[in-house]
Design a protein around this motif. Structure first.
Motif, short mmCIF file in Angstrom:
data_model
loop_
_atom_site.label_atom_id
_atom_site.label_comp_id
_atom_site.label_asym_id
_atom_site.label_seq_id
_atom_site.Cartn_x
_atom_site.Cartn_y
_atom_site.Cartn_z
N LYS A 14 0.91 -1.35 0.02
CA LYS A 14 0.01 -0.01 -0.13
C LYS A 14 0.90 1.21 -0.07
N THR A 15 2.04 1.15 0.62
CA THR A 15 2.91 2.33 0.63
C THR A 15 4.37 1.81 0.25
N VAL A 16 4.92 2.87 -0.45
CA VAL A 16 6.39 2.43 -0.82
C VAL A 16 7.26 2.23 0.41
N LYS A 17 7.14 2.78 1.58
CA LYS A 17 8.01 2.86 2.55
C LYS A 17 8.14 1.23 2.96
N THR A 18 7.02 0.79 3.58
CA THR A 18 6.95 -0.37 4.23
C THR A 18 7.20 -1.64 3.11
N SER A 19 6.97 -1.44 1.83
CA SER A 19 7.19 -2.41 1.11
C SER A 19 8.60 -2.40 0.61
N ALA A 20 9.35 -1.14 0.83
CA ALA A 20 10.88 -1.39 0.64
C ALA A 20 11.42 -2.11 1.51
N GLY A 21 10.84 -1.83 2.76
CA GLY A 21 11.15 -2.63 4.18
C GLY A 21 11.23 -4.09 3.88
N LEU A 22 10.14 -4.51 3.64
CA LEU A 22 9.68 -5.87 3.34
C LEU A 22 10.66 -6.66 2.30
N GLY A 23 10.72 -5.89 1.08
CA GLY A 23 11.75 -6.20 -0.05
C GLY A 23 13.04 -6.48 0.44
N ILE A 24 13.50 -5.56 1.31
CA ILE A 24 14.89 -5.74 1.88
C ILE A 24 14.98 -7.12 2.53
N ALA A 25 14.05 -7.03 3.46
CA ALA A 25 14.09 -8.37 4.67
C ALA A 25 13.86 -9.47 3.65
N VAL A 26 13.13 -9.46 2.51
CA VAL A 26 12.97 -11.01 1.93
C VAL A 26 14.13 -11.30 1.22
#
Lengths: 205, 200
Positions: free
Chosen positions: A33-45
Protein backbone atom coordinates in the motif's frame (compact mmCIF):
# COMPACT_ATOMS: atom_id res chain seq x y z
CA UNK A 1 32.22 -15.54 -13.96
CA UNK A 2 30.15 -14.84 -17.04
CA UNK A 3 27.78 -17.63 -16.07
CA UNK A 4 27.30 -16.03 -12.62
CA UNK A 5 26.47 -12.61 -14.07
CA UNK A 6 24.10 -14.29 -16.47
CA UNK A 7 22.23 -16.08 -13.67
CA UNK A 8 22.08 -12.84 -11.67
CA UNK A 9 20.53 -10.81 -14.50
CA UNK A 10 18.25 -13.66 -15.50
CA UNK A 11 16.81 -14.10 -12.02
CA UNK A 12 16.10 -10.36 -11.67
CA UNK A 13 14.38 -9.72 -14.99
CA UNK A 14 13.46 -12.89 -16.84
CA UNK A 15 12.71 -15.41 -14.11
CA UNK A 16 11.30 -12.71 -11.87
CA UNK A 17 9.71 -14.31 -8.79
CA UNK A 18 6.50 -12.30 -9.09
CA UNK A 19 5.97 -11.73 -12.78
CA UNK A 20 7.06 -15.14 -14.06
CA UNK A 21 6.26 -17.50 -11.18
CA UNK A 22 3.79 -15.58 -8.96
CA UNK A 23 5.71 -16.40 -5.79
CA UNK A 24 5.15 -14.32 -2.69
CA UNK A 25 1.92 -12.90 -4.08
CA UNK A 26 0.12 -12.90 -0.71
CA UNK A 27 2.43 -10.45 1.00
CA UNK A 28 2.93 -8.66 -2.32
CA UNK A 29 -0.79 -7.86 -2.44
CA UNK A 30 -1.26 -7.23 1.28
CA UNK A 31 1.74 -5.01 1.98
CA UNK A 32 2.06 -2.95 -1.20
CA UNK A 33 0.00 0.00 0.00
CA UNK A 34 2.89 2.39 0.65
CA UNK A 35 6.37 2.52 -0.87
CA UNK A 36 8.11 2.76 2.50
CA UNK A 37 6.83 -0.44 4.10
CA UNK A 38 7.09 -2.39 0.88
CA UNK A 39 10.73 -1.37 0.50
CA UNK A 40 11.35 -2.60 4.05
CA UNK A 41 9.70 -5.94 3.31
CA UNK A 42 11.60 -6.22 0.02
CA UNK A 43 14.93 -5.78 1.79
CA UNK A 44 13.97 -8.33 4.46
CA UNK A 45 12.96 -10.91 1.85
CA UNK A 46 16.17 -10.35 -0.13
CA UNK A 47 18.22 -10.82 3.02
CA UNK A 48 16.42 -14.00 4.08
CA UNK A 49 16.75 -15.44 0.56
CA UNK A 50 20.45 -14.62 0.54
CA UNK A 51 20.95 -16.54 3.79
CA UNK A 52 18.58 -19.50 3.40
CA UNK A 53 19.20 -20.51 -0.22
CA UNK A 54 22.97 -21.13 0.17
CA UNK A 55 22.38 -23.03 3.44
CA UNK A 56 19.75 -25.20 1.80
CA UNK A 57 22.10 -25.70 -1.15
CA UNK A 58 24.81 -27.04 1.16
CA UNK A 59 22.24 -29.20 2.93
CA UNK A 60 21.01 -30.53 -0.39
CA UNK A 61 24.52 -31.18 -1.72
CA UNK A 62 25.99 -32.88 1.35
CA UNK A 63 23.00 -34.53 3.03
CA UNK A 64 19.83 -34.83 1.01
CA UNK A 65 20.47 -35.56 -2.67
CA UNK A 66 20.92 -39.18 -3.80
CA UNK A 67 24.35 -40.50 -2.79
CA UNK A 68 25.25 -37.26 -1.02
CA UNK A 69 26.24 -38.99 2.20
CA UNK A 70 29.21 -40.72 0.48
CA UNK A 71 31.57 -38.17 2.06
CA UNK A 72 30.96 -39.74 5.49
CA UNK A 73 31.67 -43.29 4.45
CA UNK A 74 31.48 -45.07 1.06
CA UNK A 75 28.92 -47.50 2.45
CA UNK A 76 26.34 -44.69 2.55
CA UNK A 77 26.73 -43.95 -1.17
CA UNK A 78 23.34 -45.31 -2.17
CA UNK A 79 21.29 -43.61 0.56
CA UNK A 80 18.68 -41.26 -0.93
CA UNK A 81 17.18 -38.80 1.52
CA UNK A 82 15.62 -36.47 -1.06
CA UNK A 83 12.10 -37.23 0.19
CA UNK A 84 13.03 -35.28 3.33
CA UNK A 85 13.98 -32.13 1.45
CA UNK A 86 10.64 -30.30 1.82
CA UNK A 87 10.61 -30.72 5.61
CA UNK A 88 14.30 -29.85 5.97
CA UNK A 89 14.01 -26.73 3.80
CA UNK A 90 11.03 -25.33 5.68
CA UNK A 91 12.70 -26.11 9.02
CA UNK A 92 15.86 -24.26 7.96
CA UNK A 93 13.82 -21.31 6.73
CA UNK A 94 11.74 -21.09 9.91
CA UNK A 95 14.86 -21.32 12.08
CA UNK A 96 16.81 -18.73 10.06
CA UNK A 97 13.90 -16.30 10.12
CA UNK A 98 13.73 -16.68 13.89
CA UNK A 99 17.48 -16.02 14.22
CA UNK A 100 17.35 -13.05 11.86
CA UNK A 101 14.47 -11.64 13.86
CA UNK A 102 16.33 -11.95 17.17
CA UNK A 103 19.54 -10.50 15.71
CA UNK A 104 17.79 -7.48 14.24
CA UNK A 105 15.91 -6.91 17.49
CA UNK A 106 19.18 -6.99 19.43
CA UNK A 107 21.32 -4.82 17.16
CA UNK A 108 18.91 -2.48 15.38
CA UNK A 109 15.63 -1.93 17.25
CA UNK A 110 14.58 0.82 14.81
CA UNK A 111 14.70 -1.52 11.81
CA UNK A 112 12.96 -4.17 13.92
CA UNK A 113 10.00 -1.93 14.66
CA UNK A 114 9.87 -0.69 11.08
CA UNK A 115 9.51 -4.26 9.79
CA UNK A 116 7.10 -5.26 12.57
CA UNK A 117 4.87 -8.20 11.77
CA UNK A 118 6.43 -8.83 8.34
CA UNK A 119 9.57 -10.42 9.72
CA UNK A 120 7.98 -13.58 11.20
CA UNK A 121 5.66 -13.79 8.20
CA UNK A 122 8.61 -14.20 5.84
CA UNK A 123 8.85 -17.80 7.05
CA UNK A 124 5.66 -18.61 5.15
CA UNK A 125 6.46 -16.39 2.16
CA UNK A 126 6.34 -18.55 -0.96
CA UNK A 127 9.18 -16.57 -2.54
CA UNK A 128 11.63 -17.80 0.10
CA UNK A 129 10.55 -21.44 -0.07
CA UNK A 130 10.35 -21.15 -3.86
CA UNK A 131 13.93 -19.90 -3.97
CA UNK A 132 15.14 -23.05 -2.23
CA UNK A 133 13.00 -25.35 -4.38
CA UNK A 134 14.10 -23.73 -7.65
CA UNK A 135 17.71 -23.99 -6.48
CA UNK A 136 17.20 -27.74 -6.05
CA UNK A 137 15.28 -28.11 -9.31
CA UNK A 138 17.79 -26.26 -11.48
CA UNK A 139 20.83 -27.91 -9.91
CA UNK A 140 23.26 -24.99 -9.61
CA UNK A 141 26.81 -26.30 -9.45
CA UNK A 142 28.81 -23.76 -7.42
CA UNK A 143 28.19 -21.56 -4.40
CA UNK A 144 28.79 -18.45 -6.56
CA UNK A 145 25.91 -19.35 -8.86
CA UNK A 146 23.65 -20.02 -5.89
CA UNK A 147 24.49 -16.65 -4.30
CA UNK A 148 23.89 -14.86 -7.61
CA UNK A 149 20.55 -16.62 -7.98
CA UNK A 150 19.47 -15.79 -4.40
CA UNK A 151 20.51 -12.14 -4.61
CA UNK A 152 18.98 -11.72 -8.07
CA UNK A 153 15.64 -13.26 -7.04
CA UNK A 154 15.53 -11.04 -3.96
CA UNK A 155 16.25 -7.89 -5.96
CA UNK A 156 13.65 -8.90 -8.53
CA UNK A 157 11.03 -9.30 -5.80
CA UNK A 158 12.10 -5.98 -4.24
CA UNK A 159 11.76 -4.15 -7.58
CA UNK A 160 8.32 -5.64 -8.20
CA UNK A 161 6.83 -4.77 -4.82
CA UNK A 162 8.25 -1.22 -4.80
CA UNK A 163 6.96 -0.63 -8.33
CA UNK A 164 3.43 -1.81 -7.55
CA UNK A 165 3.39 0.19 -4.29
CA UNK A 166 4.34 3.35 -6.18
CA UNK A 167 1.59 2.71 -8.74
CA UNK A 168 -0.96 2.05 -6.01
CA UNK A 169 -0.08 5.31 -4.25
CA UNK A 170 -0.92 7.15 -7.47
CA UNK A 171 -4.03 5.04 -8.08
CA UNK A 172 -5.66 6.38 -4.95
CA UNK A 173 -6.57 9.53 -6.90
CA UNK A 174 -7.95 7.79 -9.99
CA UNK A 175 -11.54 6.93 -10.80
CA UNK A 176 -11.84 3.14 -10.81
CA UNK A 177 -15.17 1.28 -11.02
CA UNK A 178 -16.17 0.52 -7.40
CA UNK A 179 -16.20 -3.26 -7.90
CA UNK A 180 -12.69 -3.21 -9.33
CA UNK A 181 -11.11 -1.12 -6.58
CA UNK A 182 -8.44 -2.58 -4.34
CA UNK A 183 -7.46 -6.14 -5.14
CA UNK A 184 -9.02 -6.37 -8.59
CA UNK A 185 -7.16 -3.48 -10.16
CA UNK A 186 -3.93 -4.57 -8.46
CA UNK A 187 -4.17 -7.96 -10.17
CA UNK A 188 -4.74 -6.42 -13.57
CA UNK A 189 -1.88 -3.94 -13.16
CA UNK A 190 0.43 -6.73 -12.04
CA UNK A 191 -0.54 -8.62 -15.18
CA UNK A 192 0.29 -5.61 -17.35
CA UNK A 193 3.63 -5.16 -15.55
CA UNK A 194 4.29 -8.84 -16.18
CA UNK A 195 3.71 -8.28 -19.89
CA UNK A 196 6.22 -5.43 -19.81
CA UNK A 197 8.77 -7.61 -18.01
CA UNK A 198 8.33 -10.30 -20.67
CA UNK A 199 10.11 -8.01 -23.12
CA UNK A 200 13.34 -8.85 -21.28
CA UNK A 201 12.99 -12.45 -22.41
CA UNK A 202 15.94 -13.87 -24.26
CA UNK A 203 18.52 -11.45 -22.86
CA UNK A 204 21.84 -13.20 -22.38
CA UNK A 205 25.14 -11.75 -21.29
CA UNK B 1 -26.54 -28.12 8.82
CA UNK B 2 -23.85 -25.83 10.13
CA UNK B 3 -21.18 -28.11 8.73
CA UNK B 4 -22.80 -28.05 5.30
CA UNK B 5 -22.71 -24.27 5.42
CA UNK B 6 -19.01 -24.40 6.27
CA UNK B 7 -18.44 -26.40 3.10
CA UNK B 8 -20.49 -24.19 0.76
CA UNK B 9 -19.60 -20.73 2.12
CA UNK B 10 -16.10 -20.64 0.57
CA UNK B 11 -17.51 -21.31 -2.91
CA UNK B 12 -18.66 -17.76 -3.36
CA UNK B 13 -19.08 -15.45 -0.37
CA UNK B 14 -15.89 -16.48 1.46
CA UNK B 15 -13.89 -17.66 -1.55
CA UNK B 16 -10.24 -18.03 -0.49
CA UNK B 17 -8.84 -16.56 -3.71
CA UNK B 18 -11.17 -13.78 -4.78
CA UNK B 19 -12.43 -12.61 -1.37
CA UNK B 20 -9.84 -13.59 1.23
CA UNK B 21 -7.00 -13.18 -1.34
CA UNK B 22 -5.04 -16.14 0.00
CA UNK B 23 -3.08 -18.76 -1.87
CA UNK B 24 -2.57 -16.76 -5.04
CA UNK B 25 1.06 -17.83 -5.22
CA UNK B 26 0.59 -21.35 -6.49
CA UNK B 27 -2.83 -20.85 -8.07
CA UNK B 28 -1.76 -18.83 -11.09
CA UNK B 29 1.27 -20.76 -12.24
CA UNK B 30 -0.41 -24.14 -12.63
CA UNK B 31 -3.46 -23.06 -14.62
CA UNK B 32 -2.06 -22.87 -18.16
CA UNK B 33 -3.71 -26.26 -18.73
CA UNK B 34 -6.72 -27.92 -17.15
CA UNK B 35 -5.13 -31.20 -16.06
CA UNK B 36 -2.44 -29.82 -13.71
CA UNK B 37 -5.03 -27.36 -12.39
CA UNK B 38 -7.37 -30.25 -11.47
CA UNK B 39 -4.57 -32.24 -9.83
CA UNK B 40 -3.45 -29.17 -7.90
CA UNK B 41 -7.01 -28.45 -6.72
CA UNK B 42 -7.43 -32.01 -5.41
CA UNK B 43 -4.00 -31.97 -3.71
CA UNK B 44 -4.66 -28.69 -1.94
CA UNK B 45 -8.12 -29.84 -0.81
CA UNK B 46 -6.66 -33.02 0.67
CA UNK B 47 -3.88 -31.14 2.45
CA UNK B 48 -6.13 -28.39 3.86
CA UNK B 49 -8.79 -30.82 5.05
CA UNK B 50 -6.39 -33.25 6.75
CA UNK B 51 -4.21 -30.50 8.22
CA UNK B 52 -7.29 -28.80 9.64
CA UNK B 53 -8.46 -32.10 11.14
CA UNK B 54 -5.09 -33.00 12.70
CA UNK B 55 -4.39 -29.55 14.11
CA UNK B 56 -7.91 -29.34 15.47
CA UNK B 57 -7.48 -32.66 17.31
CA UNK B 58 -4.16 -31.44 18.76
CA UNK B 59 -5.26 -27.85 19.38
CA UNK B 60 -5.47 -28.14 23.18
CA UNK B 61 -1.97 -29.59 23.57
CA UNK B 62 -0.08 -27.21 21.24
CA UNK B 63 1.81 -24.50 23.19
CA UNK B 64 0.87 -21.17 21.59
CA UNK B 65 4.45 -19.94 21.33
CA UNK B 66 5.61 -22.66 19.00
CA UNK B 67 2.36 -23.27 17.15
CA UNK B 68 3.69 -22.05 13.77
CA UNK B 69 6.46 -24.65 13.81
CA UNK B 70 4.02 -27.41 14.82
CA UNK B 71 1.65 -26.39 12.02
CA UNK B 72 4.49 -26.29 9.49
CA UNK B 73 5.64 -29.78 10.47
CA UNK B 74 2.13 -31.24 10.15
CA UNK B 75 1.54 -29.50 6.81
CA UNK B 76 4.90 -30.43 5.34
CA UNK B 77 4.45 -34.08 6.31
CA UNK B 78 1.12 -34.13 4.48
CA UNK B 79 2.64 -32.39 1.47
CA UNK B 80 5.47 -34.93 1.29
CA UNK B 81 2.85 -37.70 1.24
CA UNK B 82 0.92 -35.96 -1.57
CA UNK B 83 4.15 -35.36 -3.49
CA UNK B 84 5.21 -39.01 -3.30
CA UNK B 85 1.69 -40.11 -4.23
CA UNK B 86 1.67 -37.89 -7.34
CA UNK B 87 5.14 -39.08 -8.36
CA UNK B 88 3.97 -42.68 -8.10
CA UNK B 89 0.66 -42.44 -9.95
CA UNK B 90 0.66 -39.38 -12.26
CA UNK B 91 4.35 -38.82 -12.95
CA UNK B 92 3.95 -36.51 -15.96
CA UNK B 93 1.64 -34.11 -14.12
CA UNK B 94 3.97 -34.20 -11.12
CA UNK B 95 6.85 -33.12 -13.41
CA UNK B 96 4.69 -30.33 -14.83
CA UNK B 97 3.75 -29.02 -11.39
CA UNK B 98 7.45 -29.19 -10.36
CA UNK B 99 8.07 -26.99 -7.33
CA UNK B 100 4.46 -25.98 -6.88
CA UNK B 101 3.54 -29.17 -5.03
CA UNK B 102 6.22 -28.34 -2.47
CA UNK B 103 4.90 -24.81 -2.30
CA UNK B 104 1.57 -26.05 -0.89
CA UNK B 105 3.44 -25.90 2.44
CA UNK B 106 3.67 -22.14 2.25
CA UNK B 107 0.25 -21.79 0.64
CA UNK B 108 -1.44 -19.06 2.62
CA UNK B 109 -4.81 -20.87 2.51
CA UNK B 110 -3.45 -23.77 4.55
CA UNK B 111 -1.78 -21.62 7.20
CA UNK B 112 -4.65 -19.14 7.18
CA UNK B 113 -7.32 -21.79 7.84
CA UNK B 114 -5.21 -23.46 10.54
CA UNK B 115 -4.73 -20.16 12.35
CA UNK B 116 -8.22 -18.78 11.84
CA UNK B 117 -10.33 -21.90 12.22
CA UNK B 118 -8.70 -25.15 13.29
CA UNK B 119 -6.99 -23.70 16.36
CA UNK B 120 -10.34 -22.74 17.91
CA UNK B 121 -12.86 -25.28 16.61
CA UNK B 122 -13.59 -29.00 17.15
CA UNK B 123 -12.46 -31.60 14.58
CA UNK B 124 -15.61 -32.13 12.50
CA UNK B 125 -16.36 -28.47 11.64
CA UNK B 126 -12.62 -28.01 10.98
CA UNK B 127 -12.64 -30.88 8.50
CA UNK B 128 -15.66 -29.37 6.72
CA UNK B 129 -14.06 -25.94 6.68
CA UNK B 130 -10.93 -27.43 5.15
CA UNK B 131 -12.86 -29.27 2.45
CA UNK B 132 -14.90 -26.16 1.67
CA UNK B 133 -11.89 -23.89 1.34
CA UNK B 134 -10.02 -26.44 -0.75
CA UNK B 135 -12.97 -26.73 -3.12
CA UNK B 136 -13.46 -22.96 -3.25
CA UNK B 137 -9.83 -22.70 -4.32
CA UNK B 138 -10.39 -25.55 -6.76
CA UNK B 139 -13.32 -23.82 -8.47
CA UNK B 140 -11.22 -20.79 -9.38
CA UNK B 141 -8.36 -23.04 -10.51
CA UNK B 142 -10.60 -25.09 -12.77
CA UNK B 143 -12.27 -21.98 -14.19
CA UNK B 144 -8.89 -20.41 -14.99
CA UNK B 145 -7.53 -23.68 -16.37
CA UNK B 146 -10.55 -24.15 -18.65
CA UNK B 147 -10.45 -20.65 -20.09
CA UNK B 148 -6.69 -20.61 -20.55
CA UNK B 149 -6.39 -24.03 -22.13
CA UNK B 150 -9.45 -23.61 -24.37
CA UNK B 151 -8.47 -20.21 -25.76
CA UNK B 152 -4.72 -20.57 -25.43
CA UNK B 153 -4.13 -23.94 -27.05
CA UNK B 154 -7.61 -24.87 -28.33
CA UNK B 155 -7.82 -28.06 -26.29
CA UNK B 156 -9.50 -29.30 -23.09
CA UNK B 157 -7.66 -31.98 -21.09
CA UNK B 158 -5.68 -32.58 -24.30
CA UNK B 159 -8.82 -33.09 -26.44
CA UNK B 160 -8.69 -30.77 -29.50
CA UNK B 161 -12.03 -29.00 -29.05
CA UNK B 162 -11.42 -26.08 -31.40
CA UNK B 163 -10.25 -28.39 -34.20
CA UNK B 164 -13.30 -30.68 -33.85
CA UNK B 165 -15.85 -27.88 -34.09
CA UNK B 166 -14.00 -26.57 -37.14
CA UNK B 167 -13.06 -23.20 -35.73
CA UNK B 168 -9.71 -23.13 -37.54
CA UNK B 169 -11.39 -23.50 -40.93
CA UNK B 170 -13.26 -20.24 -40.51
CA UNK B 171 -10.10 -18.35 -39.60
CA UNK B 172 -9.91 -18.80 -35.80
CA UNK B 173 -6.45 -18.51 -34.25
CA UNK B 174 -5.29 -19.62 -30.80
CA UNK B 175 -4.60 -16.71 -28.49
CA UNK B 176 -1.02 -17.29 -27.40
CA UNK B 177 -1.31 -14.61 -24.74
CA UNK B 178 -3.65 -16.84 -22.73
CA UNK B 179 -0.95 -19.32 -21.81
CA UNK B 180 1.51 -16.59 -20.82
CA UNK B 181 1.82 -16.01 -17.04
CA UNK B 182 0.56 -12.38 -16.98
CA UNK B 183 -2.80 -13.35 -18.47
CA UNK B 184 -3.58 -15.47 -15.40
CA UNK B 185 -3.32 -12.36 -13.23
CA UNK B 186 -5.54 -10.34 -15.55
CA UNK B 187 -8.14 -13.14 -15.61
CA UNK B 188 -8.23 -13.32 -11.79
CA UNK B 189 -8.66 -9.55 -11.73
CA UNK B 190 -11.61 -9.89 -14.10
CA UNK B 191 -13.18 -12.70 -12.02
CA UNK B 192 -12.95 -10.51 -8.90
CA UNK B 193 -14.52 -7.63 -10.82
CA UNK B 194 -17.37 -9.85 -12.01
CA UNK B 195 -18.01 -11.31 -8.56
CA UNK B 196 -18.08 -7.97 -6.79
CA UNK B 197 -20.24 -6.17 -9.32
CA UNK B 198 -22.77 -9.03 -9.25
CA UNK B 199 -23.23 -8.40 -5.54
CA UNK B 200 -23.77 -4.72 -6.27
Amino acid sequence: MQEIVNIFVKSIFIDNMIFAFFLGMCSYLAVSKTVKTSAGLGIAVTFVLLVTVPINWLLNKYVLSPGALAWISPSLANVDLSFLSLIMFIAVIAAIVQIVEMTIERFSPTLYYALGIFLPLIAVNCAVMGGSLFMQERGYSSIGEVLAFALGSGIGWFLAIVAIAAIREKLRYSHIPPALQGVGITFIITGLMGLAFMSFMGIKI
Amino acid sequence: MRNWKLITMPFDKENPITVQVLGICSCLAVTAQLKPALVMAVSVTVVVALANLIISIMRKSIPPRIRIIVQLVVVSTLVVLVDLFLKAFVYDVSKQLSVFVGLIITNCIVMGRLEAFAMTNPPLPSLCDGIGNGLGYGIILVALGTVRELFGSGTLLGYPVMEKIGAYNIGYENNGLMIMPPMALILVGLIIWLQRSRKG
